[in-house]
Design an enzyme around this catalytic site. Sequence first.
Site, PDB file in Angstrom:
ATOM      1  N   ASP A   8       0.871  -1.179   0.000  1.00 34.68           N
ATOM      2  CA  ASP A   8       0.000   0.000   0.000  1.00 34.68           C
ATOM      3  C   ASP A   8       0.910   1.232   0.000  1.00 34.68           C
ATOM      4  O   ASP A   8       2.115   1.131   0.251  1.00 34.68           O
ATOM      5  CB  ASP A   8      -0.869  -0.038   1.264  1.00 34.68           C
ATOM      6  N   ASP A  10      -0.230   5.193   0.847  1.00 32.75           N
ATOM      7  CA  ASP A  10      -0.492   6.229   1.852  1.00 32.75           C
ATOM      8  C   ASP A  10      -0.492   5.641   3.257  1.00 32.75           C
ATOM      9  O   ASP A  10      -1.244   4.708   3.546  1.00 32.75           O
ATOM     10  CB  ASP A  10      -1.819   6.920   1.569  1.00 32.75           C
ATOM     11  N   GLY A  51      -9.896  10.433  -2.747  1.00 29.32           N
ATOM     12  CA  GLY A  51     -10.108  11.848  -2.468  1.00 29.32           C
ATOM     13  C   GLY A  51     -11.463  12.375  -2.920  1.00 29.32           C
ATOM     14  O   GLY A  51     -12.154  13.072  -2.174  1.00 29.32           O
ATOM     15  N   THR A 122      -4.899   5.594  -4.178  1.00 27.35           N
ATOM     16  CA  THR A 122      -4.582   7.009  -4.413  1.00 27.35           C
ATOM     17  C   THR A 122      -4.281   7.253  -5.900  1.00 27.35           C
ATOM     18  O   THR A 122      -4.013   6.319  -6.651  1.00 27.35           O
ATOM     19  CB  THR A 122      -3.399   7.451  -3.523  1.00 27.35           C
TER      20      THR A 122
END
Length: 235
Positions: A8, A10, A51, A122
Amino acid sequence: HLKALLFDVDGTLAETEELHRLAFNAAFAGQGLNWHWSQDLYRELLQVAGGRERIRAWLAQAHAHLLEQPDIDDRIAVLHRLKTDHYTAGVAAGRMALRPGVARLIGEARSAGLRLAIVTTTSRANVDALLAATLGTDWEELFDAICSGDEGLPKKPAPDAYRWTLDRLGLDGGDCVAIEDTANGVQAARAAGVPVLVTESLYSRGEDFDGALAVLSDLGEPGQPFHVVAGKDPG
Ligand code: XBP
């Protein structure tokens, strides 16, 4: 028999979420909106990966009437592009470092013949900025598969990003170990049949990591070893 490590990004490779939060706030200000996400609020909002999805989820709880505007998708997209610009500029300015043990493990895994992949929800621009700044501009050569939010897959905790990556690598989940920092990440990996090791991050500390092989403080460096937060000491 372990064949690949799936990382992963973030919170796992670097403590990025605080810079993400500041970038969201800067994007809001840039559009003349007096919206502000505090650390406490952001911890809750992180339950929603992605986001754009996070902005939408917050609007639903704070300004639900705005979701009825016909151009709301475009407005969210504009905010998110601005946010990505702020974030990548911060990363390019050297504001992010890899967490302890990340560069060491990547190097050791490559030397041992393991394959490596990135499995993140992301945006690809964020991955590029972070890994170019920390691993160098040739960083892509280190990885055999790179799955980012740009693939357009359902985001974690959905297992799609892991399934896509396993497909690319031609491996089964059981051939791999994932390294994650959140409960969402653990669920995504487990649902794709991938065993997962957790390194807790600033925003994920104390989450329910049920199903993880173990929960560690970090990956550890010689002289500053990690400690086991939960689960069996993997040795
Ligand atoms: C990371 C995320 C991302 C970032 C923001 O998820 O949730 O949403 O916070 O990225 P994971 P974008 O670590 O589970 O992959 O703004 O580019 O979507």
